[in-house]
Design a protein around this motif. Structure first.
Motif, PDB file in Angstrom:
ATOM      1  N   ASP A 263     -49.531  24.772 -20.790  1.00 31.31           N
ATOM      2  CA  ASP A 263     -50.884  24.205 -20.843  1.00 31.31           C
ATOM      3  C   ASP A 263     -51.741  24.662 -19.667  1.00 31.31           C
ATOM      4  O   ASP A 263     -52.959  24.740 -19.785  1.00 31.31           O
ATOM      5  N   CYS A 264     -51.112  24.925 -18.508  1.00 32.51           N
ATOM      6  CA  CYS A 264     -51.896  25.339 -17.333  1.00 32.51           C
ATOM      7  C   CYS A 264     -51.296  26.539 -16.615  1.00 32.51           C
ATOM      8  O   CYS A 264     -51.862  27.024 -15.637  1.00 32.51           O
TER       9      CYS A 264
ATOM     10  N   CYS B 291     -45.484  25.983 -17.268  1.00 30.78           N
ATOM     11  CA  CYS B 291     -46.230  25.084 -18.149  1.00 30.78           C
ATOM     12  C   CYS B 291     -47.124  25.904 -19.095  1.00 30.78           C
ATOM     13  O   CYS B 291     -47.928  26.710 -18.636  1.00 30.78           O
TER      14      CYS B 291
ATOM     15  N   CYS C  44     -53.671  19.868 -14.789  1.00 31.61           N
ATOM     16  CA  CYS C  44     -53.106  20.231 -16.103  1.00 31.61           C
ATOM     17  C   CYS C  44     -53.669  19.305 -17.178  1.00 31.61           C
ATOM     18  O   CYS C  44     -53.699  18.087 -16.995  1.00 31.61           O
TER      19      CYS C  44
ATOM     20  N   CYS D  53     -44.713  19.111 -15.577  1.00 31.07           N
ATOM     21  CA  CYS D  53     -45.866  19.744 -14.956  1.00 31.07           C
ATOM     22  C   CYS D  53     -46.547  18.729 -14.047  1.00 31.07           C
ATOM     23  O   CYS D  53     -46.979  17.672 -14.504  1.00 31.07           O
TER      24      CYS D  53
HETATM   25 ZN   LIG Z   1     -49.414  22.153 -16.792  1.00 32.44          ZN
END
Ligand SMILES: [Zn+2]
Lengths: 455, 167
Positions: free
Chosen positions: B82-83, B80, B67, B62
């Motif tokens: 996470d983001c 990703c 992020c 990423c």
């Molecule tokens: Zn990310």
């Protein structure tokens, strides 16, 4: 380092209290040609209706149910899509709505969570939760392969095509990090399989020596056959109610709390994170531990189990698990998964899991005995039924009915067995509350539930 | 013009294969054999599997500056978690250390390696995950250095196109 959002950590709260009033199960066997699946489910369901001292007749209870939740692990095994519709009709429960639940090995626990939500929300005041699995339509190696498709099919299934090979690396890492010996793992197999000898429904009971366990056939190093759970045909049922209905049906209802947690299907994808602390754990207590084991949960522990425990102890108001719980039923699919969970649910701090067994706490007569039912190692793992049956075993203990359920000759007869001469009671003395863990994958879904005496 | 079937009287013939009785007691148990093929796409992960056949270990990273994690993934994933941004392909080193291992002795049906064999989990520098594979030769230990070996000829088109040998 992975962190969690504040909102993600909100502790669940039922809108209405939830109770369990009855439980039942079929006998459990590797191969069960005598009965079709729906017949096996009927057997556990009827036991639930008829053998729990309920104050209404079985047909009056049938007329009281509004919703049913069904647990089934794998369509592969049943070879029947919409099996839930067949079972539901067979139990004569149309046109009530029903839903099938699938969360791998945690299917049973999740089914109870979903049933509890139906009660807590007011959708129903009397809800059937039943689960089953028929794993005997294919040979063992094909069964092993089917189960291994609950690992990632692109990156993991081909690496072993058997689930023990996904747990065994965790066992080797755990042994390396925390000094777990073969002997301690063997003790768990010996303990649970021995307790299964008192259970008329047990599939693979036995009194084994350490040598027998550690010289039994290797599945995936270091896990041997006697350290691996049963593959089972059978069913289990429980009845959940709201407060008013619970006391209408039973003088001895048990209150239900249950929460879940999840983590990556692939162990590979676990990234390091902060340890969510249980109510009895102090900030900073794992600082030294984390210097040595910086990747928590790594291969050693289960975030899903820890997260579920984090929630459930707060939901049920439990501060010191080992002091306040009178018994536990853990998901001993493998000896190692049993050990790993001791830290996750706070029976011991992380890194000291082994002491729970070595101290004697885990045994009958100990501080907080585990798997007096015989567990998955000794009694059953009919996957969709397992988490429901574990709850049933805790439920009967809390009602002081271990002796009736396990000792009455009629159950031995139903299972086609004779009650052993050396049968002895494993009834815990006046238990107040117990916990059970229902666990999937290599920790992809875990529910932790608490049952509490409510009379 | 012949009449369409729905306008005809039809005599029906059984063209299946009778099933074998597996057991007659305590109840009839039948055998239902089957063989079938699933087609399965590697989707956006195709560069990873294709990379193996070219001797490359491709991970996803990423690169979104916002992020919260910016992790590098092996096994790769396209998006990703996470983001939610699409990640970027990066080549990662073909060397690592053994994080854990097991000997697969009793395997499920269809296993493609001769048993017993060593299954290993490999930690790779710069990768946030631990990559599962198997050791082609040698005996594993936690912390042991290994290097990747690729099946660039006669690839299996599966994850088995990469394995590890002692470094
Ligand atoms: Zn990310």
């Amino acid at each position: 380092m992975i962190t969690f959002g504040k909102g993600n950590l909100r502790v669940p709260k039922w809108s209405k209290r939830v109770f369990m009033v009855a439980a039942g199960c079929s006998p459990f066997r590797k191969y069960f040609p005598e009965y079709k699946l729906e017949e096996l489910v009927m057997m556990g369901y009827k036991m639930m209706l008829e053998d729990n001292n309920l104050k209404l007749s079985p047909l009056e209870i049938k007329d009281s149910i509004q919703f049913a939740v069904y647990g089934q692990f794998a369509d592969h095994f049943q070879d029947q899509l919409l099996c839930e519709a067949k079972i539901h009709d067979y139990l004569g429960l149309d046109p009530l709505y029903n839903v099938g639940i699938k969360t791998g090995g945690a299917t049973g626990g999740t089914s109870i969570l979903m049933g509890a939500q139906a009660i807590a929300s007011g959708y129903a005041n009397c809800c059937l939760v039943a689960g089953w699995e028929r794993m005997d339509e294919v040979d063992t190696r094909t069964g092993n392969f089917y189960i291994s498709t609950a690992a990632c099919k692109d990156f993991e299934t081909r690496m072993g095509r058997i689930y023990s090979s996904y747990y065994a690396p965790m066992a080797n890492r755990f042994a390396w990090a925390y000094g777990l010996s073969d002997q301690v793992r063997a003790k768990i197999a010996i303990k649970n399989r021995h307790y299964a000898t008192m259970n008329p429904n047990a599939q693979q009971p036995g009194d084994h020596t350490e040598e027998e366990v550690l010289s039994s056939r290797m599945s995936a190093y270091p896990l041997r056959f006697l350290e691996c759970c049963a593959m089972t045909a059978g069913s289990a049922s429980v009845l959940l109610c709201d407060e008013e209905m619970a006391y209408k049906l039973s003088d001895h209802p048990v209150e239900v709390f249950i929460c879940g947690g999840s983590h990556t299907l692939r162990v590979a994808d676990r990234r390091p994170m902060d340890i969510p602390l249980l109510p009895n754990e102090k900030p900073g207590m794992y600082d030294e531990f984390l210097k040595k084991n910086p990747r928590w949960p790594g291969f050693e522990s289960f975030l899903a189990a820890r997260f579920a425990a984090y929630l459930i102890y707060r939901m049920a108001g439990i501060k010191e698990p080992i002091e306040e719980l009178d018994l536990v039923e853990l998901h001993d699919a493998f000896t190692i998964s049993d050990v790993q969970t001791y830290g996750d649910i706070g029976l011991r701090p992380y890194g000291q899991e082994v002491d729970y067994v070595e101290s004697g706490d885990a045994y009958y007569g100990g501080k907080c005995p585990s798997n007096l039912s015989g567990g998955l190692l000794g009694t059953m793992h009919a996957v969709g039924a397992t988490g429901i049956w574990q709850a049933a075993e805790v439920f009967w203990q809390l009602q002081n009915r271990y002796d009736y359920i396990h000792g009455d000759p009629k159950w031995w007869k139903r299972a086609g067995k004779k009650k052993p001469k050396n049968w002895k009671s494993l009834q815990v003395k006046d238990p107040k509350q117990g916990l059970w863990v229902s666990h999937a994958g290599v920790g992809s879904h875990v529910t932790v539930g608490i049952l509490r005496k409510a009379w | 013009m012949a009449k369409p079937a729905y306008e005809k009287a039809i005599t029906t013939k059984y063209i299946g294969t009778p099933l074998k009785l597996h057991d007659e007691k305590p109840a009839w148990v039948i055998e239902s054999p089957r063989a079938m093929t699933h087609i399965h796409t590697y989707g956006l992960l195709t560069p990873f599997f294709e990379g193996l056949t070219k001797g490359k270990l491709m991970a996803t990273k990423c690169v979104n500056p916002k992020c919260p994690q910016g992790s590098t993934w092996l096994p790769p994933r396209a998006d990703c978690p996470d983001c939610y941004e699409r990640m970027k392909w990066v080549k990662v080193p073909s060397v690592g250390t053994i994080y854990s291992f097991t000997l697969v002795d009793y395997a499920g049906i269809g296993i493609e390696m001769k048993t017993p064999y060593w299954q290993i989990d490999v930690a790779i520098k710069g990768v946030d995950t631990i990559f599962k594979g198997y050791l082609e030769s040698g005996k594993p230990e936690i912390g042991m250095k290994v290097k990747a070996k690729f099946r660039t000829e006669k690839p299996t088109h599966t994850i088995l196109d990469v394995c590890w040998v002692p470094a």
